[in-house]
Design an enzyme around this catalytic site. Sequence first.
Site, PDB file in Angstrom:
ATOM      1  N   TYR A  56       0.864  -1.185   0.000  1.00 12.04           N
ATOM      2  CA  TYR A  56       0.000   0.000   0.000  1.00 12.04           C
ATOM      3  C   TYR A  56       0.900   1.235   0.000  1.00 12.04           C
ATOM      4  O   TYR A  56       1.987   1.213   0.576  1.00 12.04           O
ATOM      5  CB  TYR A  56      -0.875  -0.030   1.257  1.00 12.04           C
ATOM      6  CG  TYR A  56      -2.137   0.788   1.147  1.00 12.04           C
ATOM      7  CD1 TYR A  56      -3.151   0.401   0.282  1.00 12.04           C
ATOM      8  CD2 TYR A  56      -2.319   1.937   1.901  1.00 12.04           C
ATOM      9  CE1 TYR A  56      -4.318   1.139   0.180  1.00 12.04           C
ATOM     10  CE2 TYR A  56      -3.492   2.677   1.807  1.00 12.04           C
ATOM     11  CZ  TYR A  56      -4.486   2.267   0.945  1.00 12.04           C
ATOM     12  OH  TYR A  56      -5.639   3.002   0.850  1.00 12.04           O
ATOM     13  N   ASN A 128     -16.202   1.804   0.449  1.00 14.21           N
ATOM     14  CA  ASN A 128     -16.774   1.426  -0.847  1.00 14.21           C
ATOM     15  C   ASN A 128     -17.938   2.290  -1.309  1.00 14.21           C
ATOM     16  O   ASN A 128     -17.908   2.803  -2.435  1.00 14.21           O
ATOM     17  CB  ASN A 128     -17.166  -0.057  -0.835  1.00 14.21           C
ATOM     18  CG  ASN A 128     -15.928  -0.935  -0.784  1.00 14.21           C
ATOM     19  OD1 ASN A 128     -14.827  -0.490  -1.088  1.00 14.21           O
ATOM     20  ND2 ASN A 128     -16.113  -2.183  -0.387  1.00 14.21           N
ATOM     21  N   ASN A 154     -18.949  -7.133  -9.049  1.00 17.17           N
ATOM     22  CA  ASN A 154     -19.439  -7.792  -7.828  1.00 17.17           C
ATOM     23  C   ASN A 154     -18.632  -7.415  -6.589  1.00 17.17           C
ATOM     24  O   ASN A 154     -18.864  -7.943  -5.513  1.00 17.17           O
ATOM     25  CB  ASN A 154     -19.424  -9.309  -8.002  1.00 17.17           C
ATOM     26  CG  ASN A 154     -18.028  -9.829  -8.253  1.00 17.17           C
ATOM     27  OD1 ASN A 154     -17.328  -9.268  -9.091  1.00 17.17           O
ATOM     28  ND2 ASN A 154     -17.608 -10.860  -7.545  1.00 17.17           N
ATOM     29  N   SER A 155     -17.677  -6.514  -6.752  1.00 16.45           N
ATOM     30  CA  SER A 155     -16.913  -6.041  -5.587  1.00 16.45           C
ATOM     31  C   SER A 155     -17.795  -5.129  -4.744  1.00 16.45           C
ATOM     32  O   SER A 155     -18.902  -4.761  -5.155  1.00 16.45           O
ATOM     33  CB  SER A 155     -15.684  -5.265  -6.058  1.00 16.45           C
ATOM     34  OG  SER A 155     -16.105  -4.048  -6.645  1.00 16.45           O
ATOM     35  N   VAL A 157     -17.337  -1.956  -4.093  1.00 20.83           N
ATOM     36  CA  VAL A 157     -17.567  -0.714  -4.835  1.00 20.83           C
ATOM     37  C   VAL A 157     -18.521  -0.974  -5.994  1.00 20.83           C
ATOM     38  O   VAL A 157     -19.452  -0.199  -6.237  1.00 20.83           O
ATOM     39  CB  VAL A 157     -16.241  -0.129  -5.365  1.00 20.83           C
ATOM     40  CG1 VAL A 157     -16.501   1.064  -6.277  1.00 20.83           C
ATOM     41  CG2 VAL A 157     -15.342   0.297  -4.202  1.00 20.83           C
ATOM     42  N   TYR A 241      -9.758   2.848 -10.095  1.00 18.41           N
ATOM     43  CA  TYR A 241      -9.729   2.972  -8.624  1.00 18.41           C
ATOM     44  C   TYR A 241      -9.172   1.722  -7.965  1.00 18.41           C
ATOM     45  O   TYR A 241      -9.097   1.642  -6.738  1.00 18.41           O
ATOM     46  CB  TYR A 241     -11.132   3.280  -8.088  1.00 18.41           C
ATOM     47  CG  TYR A 241     -12.128   2.160  -8.242  1.00 18.41           C
ATOM     48  CD1 TYR A 241     -12.834   1.990  -9.419  1.00 18.41           C
ATOM     49  CD2 TYR A 241     -12.346   1.253  -7.210  1.00 18.41           C
ATOM     50  CE1 TYR A 241     -13.734   0.950  -9.576  1.00 18.41           C
ATOM     51  CE2 TYR A 241     -13.251   0.213  -7.348  1.00 18.41           C
ATOM     52  CZ  TYR A 241     -13.940   0.070  -8.543  1.00 18.41           C
ATOM     53  OH  TYR A 241     -14.817  -0.969  -8.692  1.00 18.41           O
ATOM     54  N   GLY A 242      -8.779   0.741  -8.762  1.00 13.05           N
ATOM     55  CA  GLY A 242      -8.209  -0.475  -8.202  1.00 13.05           C
ATOM     56  C   GLY A 242      -7.422  -1.196  -9.268  1.00 13.05           C
ATOM     57  O   GLY A 242      -7.462  -0.819 -10.443  1.00 13.05           O
TER      58      GLY A 242
END
Lengths: 330, 330
Positions: A56, A128, A154-155, A157, A241-242
């Site tokens: 991170y 989220n 399906n996450s 967010v 965003y990911g």
Amino acid sequence: MKKVIKVICHHEYGVPEEVARVESRELPAIAADQVLVEMKASPINPADINRLEGKYPIRSPLPAIAGNEGAGIIAQTGGAVSNLRVGQPVFSLDWVGNWCEAYVADANSLIPLPDDMPLEQAAMLSVNPPTAWRMLETFVDLHPGDWVIQNAANSGVGRAVIQIARLRGLKTVNIVRRKDLIPELEAEGADVVITDEIPLSKQIRDLTGNGTAPLGLNAVGGESAREIAKSLSDHGTLVTYGAMGLQPLQMSNSLLIFKDLCFRGFWINAWYKRAEVSEIREMFDHLIPLLTSGTLKVPIEKTYPLTNVKDALIHACQSSRTGKILFVMN
Amino acid sequence: MKKVIKVICHHEYGVPEEVARVESRELPAIAADQVLVEMKASPINPADINRLEGKYPIRSPLPAIAGNEGAGIIAQTGGAVSNLRVGQPVFSLDWVGNWCEAYVADANSLIPLPDDMPLEQAAMLSVNPPTAWRMLETFVDLHPGDWVIQNAANSGVGRAVIQIARLRGLKTVNIVRRKDLIPELEAEGADVVITDEIPLSKQIRDLTGNGTAPLGLNAVGGESAREIAKSLSDHGTLVTYGAMGLQPLQMSNSLLIFKDLCFRGFWINAWYKRAEVSEIREMFDHLIPLLTSGTLKVPIEKTYPLTNVKDALIHACQSSRTGKILFVMN
């Protein structure tokens, strides 16, 4: 409330289930403007996994108590605290230390919640749903009927995007990895759900009226992101965003030059950092009723006590999950 | 003015020097609101090469007369034309048909130039200096002292960026492929010129005060673009306007999410299409004096007559050039 509590702590970075361990801590006495929060639930988010791995971008000084969000109730208030009462549900916007039985906080740093708030859902409120909310607010001036295309639908967010988009009259194309998720997301309000067989872009362009979608949301990277970009309208925006796929975005120059796409990123922590307190409160004024009414709801696959941290982390890292893994305390 | 003129035409797409050929055309009579333009000079731009290859996003109906910009003088005016006179230098904003000895145009479609305009330079006025000008105007609110980082710094656009940036008090880091270009670009006003040995980003961050540059300009793609992106400030913007390296942009997800970079594209044709006439004229009011004063000057490596089209195209495709290849007519 007992004075020695359990926390999940790590002293080094590495394989999550190997470095995270249960330890005991003594609770400090609360000052006049502080409160004691008894934690009730805290999810395992991808950011938690990345933090334990040391991947991170923010590294806490070690040893650190893990867990970037969660919800609890006020167990005790300092003499000068008037805005919170014992028994009140709250969550904090601190991004560490939520995997614990209790913590001491400044009364002003907490966001109060209504009494009828389901606390397992509230534990997943700070990351989220705000990410979904802000991404639909910030980048493109969306109007009812506009299409939004997203992967990782399906996450946490992704589901919030489906539900908030539906409330706003937006239509969503949702890309998932597994066919069995399709009926579930459709039931939550997804307009179109498709699996991620490449190439996707022609299919999506056809589904959205020959490429009219002004906004794409990407949490995967690589080919999936490229297919969304190709399926957007001219002058469209792709927000990343990911990076679940761990592949960098590959963008053909012609998408940038001739199609005039815009590629942006979004990180909710940075937004919280630069947002006014009034903006944050206004956002939660919108989001909290969606949780209490059950409109915004994240499926939970399994809950674990803090003492089962290894099993919980191994479970959270499985790609075949259909819901969140949460720690439930007390 | 003769009635049969030479043009460079192509009937198919392919290897530029194989498909481009010299042909004769009869000039039509001019209508009352038209003029006859005697072409004087026209460059070979990368877009011309791409058009001949069929790799440009716009394909003209074939056969087509090539050449996307150029300058000439008015040879004859229709009876109703009052804004242009015989002998006046002009250029057009049509993006085809400039590789010819003369053409008939609507008087309103031409941009007039001052009499003392050097016509070989004016022939290169409509694409590269406006691209540089708009990219420094559009994406980031730049202030004197701000750094701009660009690759392909010795290209037509690159040199215009150096010169316009200098006039605006901006500082430039310029990336080139060959060491021998360094003194030349420094003489034109470049603050820093470096060669493109990867990795570049640490070097550029050091040169710009630990990554303070808010704007990067990319005409190469691939690793070069990635190194510029990594060297930008947080919230910086990378604008892609060309793809000489033919490699797609690779954007790490963390540059988007955690560094909040923005990736955009720029295409001057699209800008002309959406710009107001007043905006276009205002831009040339700035740019034309820079050309007549010699401030904005593109080095010319060699000029060719239209009849030497094969040699000219082969020369234009050589990577070791240090200046533009132009056709010079009449």
